[in-house]
Write an enzyme that holds these catalytic residues in place. Structure first.
Site, PDB file in Angstrom:
ATOM      1  N   HIS A 167      44.562  34.877  45.323  1.00  0.00           N
ATOM      2  CA  HIS A 167      44.238  34.195  46.566  1.00  0.00           C
ATOM      3  C   HIS A 167      43.672  35.174  47.592  1.00  0.00           C
ATOM      4  O   HIS A 167      43.818  36.391  47.453  1.00  0.00           O
ATOM      5  CB  HIS A 167      45.500  33.524  47.117  1.00  0.00           C
ATOM      6  CG  HIS A 167      46.101  32.521  46.182  1.00  0.00           C
ATOM      7  ND1 HIS A 167      46.007  31.164  46.372  1.00  0.00           N
ATOM      8  CD2 HIS A 167      46.795  32.684  45.017  1.00  0.00           C
ATOM      9  CE1 HIS A 167      46.620  30.531  45.382  1.00  0.00           C
ATOM     10  NE2 HIS A 167      47.106  31.436  44.548  1.00  0.00           N
ATOM     11  N   SER A 190      46.652  40.744  33.954  1.00  0.00           N
ATOM     12  CA  SER A 190      45.779  41.900  34.076  1.00  0.00           C
ATOM     13  C   SER A 190      46.070  42.621  35.378  1.00  0.00           C
ATOM     14  O   SER A 190      47.225  42.709  35.785  1.00  0.00           O
ATOM     15  CB  SER A 190      44.316  41.489  33.974  1.00  0.00           C
ATOM     16  OG  SER A 190      43.537  42.639  33.718  1.00  0.00           O
ATOM     17  N   ASP A 224      50.877  37.503  42.584  1.00  0.00           N
ATOM     18  CA  ASP A 224      52.143  38.023  42.085  1.00  0.00           C
ATOM     19  C   ASP A 224      51.823  39.239  41.224  1.00  0.00           C
ATOM     20  O   ASP A 224      50.847  39.232  40.459  1.00  0.00           O
ATOM     21  CB  ASP A 224      52.856  36.983  41.217  1.00  0.00           C
ATOM     22  CG  ASP A 224      53.430  35.823  42.015  1.00  0.00           C
ATOM     23  OD1 ASP A 224      53.176  35.748  43.235  1.00  0.00           O
ATOM     24  OD2 ASP A 224      54.125  34.987  41.413  1.00  0.00           O
TER      25      ASP A 224
END
Length: 283
Positions: free
Chosen positions: A152, A252, A96
């Site tokens: 991921h 980050s 995300d």
């Protein structure tokens, strides 16, 4: 009150002063310790402050009960909360994020924001690796403090090597990117070399101020740093598309580098909110 306070914090000069002109290493170590504390007298106020200052959405979280602030940052999602296209010809977002600078790599020059270039050779220590992505494509994915912090595999891949580079912990928000040249090249980061169906791919998670730590599910980062420093570690970790690779212990940035033959999807816009699994490119 909340909106007025947040507007004040987003005032550019004040935001830069508060998040970058303080002793960054000291602040990062302090917040890291606070984030790990599970005692309710510390954890509850810390979690309340996190929810107040960030527009966190826990509707897809596996649980909304956290023992510590760190637990909130590294929360897992409910099964099926993020869907990955299984087509091997597509490359998905690993996380995300808010979409930052992206586009064609000009030789080995890329941009952290418009007007602020950096060299891939200053970010990545291996010239041969840089050459694989010359004139390729890049995508900047910024994770805010409120977002899901795990990342991921963007494709079925094999991790072939990791170089963990110690560094500073500047804030990576747009305000700092417009003021600090070569910011990503200064900060702590992991250079993750990947092969996906014989095609090269590079992921560079970049740490930031406050809780800077990057963790990789296939490699013990702390042991590597203690025993080998910034030396490259050879790997042979096979990870399926959509499977977890690692996590940040605070928001980050992940920098994604693609070879010349790939193509970014039309319609990607600076500032778009991206979800893990969303298709970013074809190759």
């Amino acid at each position: 009150m909340r909106s007025a306070f947040l507007r004040l914090l987003l005032q550019e000069d004040l935001n830069f002063l508060l998040t970058n002109r303080i002793p960054r290493r000291w602040a990062t170590a302090l917040v890291g310790r606070i984030a790990a504390v599970e005692h309710p007298l510390v954890a509850r106020p810390a979690l309340a402050a996190w929810r107040f200052f960030s527009d966190v959405d826990l509707s897809d979280a596996a649980t909304t009960e956290f023992r510590s602030l760190r637990d909130g940052f590294v929360r897992r999602l409910r099964p099926g909360a993020r869907a990955y296209d299984r087509d091997p010809a597509t490359l998905a977002s690993p996380c995300d994020a808010i979409l930052g600078a992206h586009g064609r790599i000009e030789g080995d020059r890329v941009y952290q924001v418009k007007g602020f270039p950096y060299r891939l050779g200053d970010l990545v220590p291996d010239p041969a690796l840089v050459d694989r992505f010359r004139d390729g494509w890049y995508v900047t994915l910024r994770l805010t403090a409120a977002m899901y912090h795990r990342f991921h595999a963007p494709a079925d891949l094999t991790v072939e090597g990791v170089t963990y580079l110690s560094g500073d912990c500047w804030n990576v928000n747009p305000i700092a990117l417009r003021r600090v040249e070569q910011l990503f090249c200064r900060n702590e980061r992991a250079v993750i070399e990947v092969s996906a169906g014989g095609r090269p791919l590079l992921l560079v998670p970049v740490a930031a101020i406050l809780v800077a730590s990057i963790r990789l599910g296939f490699l013990d980062v702390e042991t590597v740093l203690r025993e080998q420093g910034s030396a490259r570690v050879a790997c042979d970790a096979r990870i399926g598309k959509g499977d977890e690779m690692g996590w940040f212990e605070h928001g980050s940035t992940i920098l994604l580098f693609l070879p010349h033959a790939a193509r970014l999807r039309d319609g990607l816009r600076l500032g778009d909110t991206i979800r893990a699994g969303q298709v970013l490119a074809d190759w």
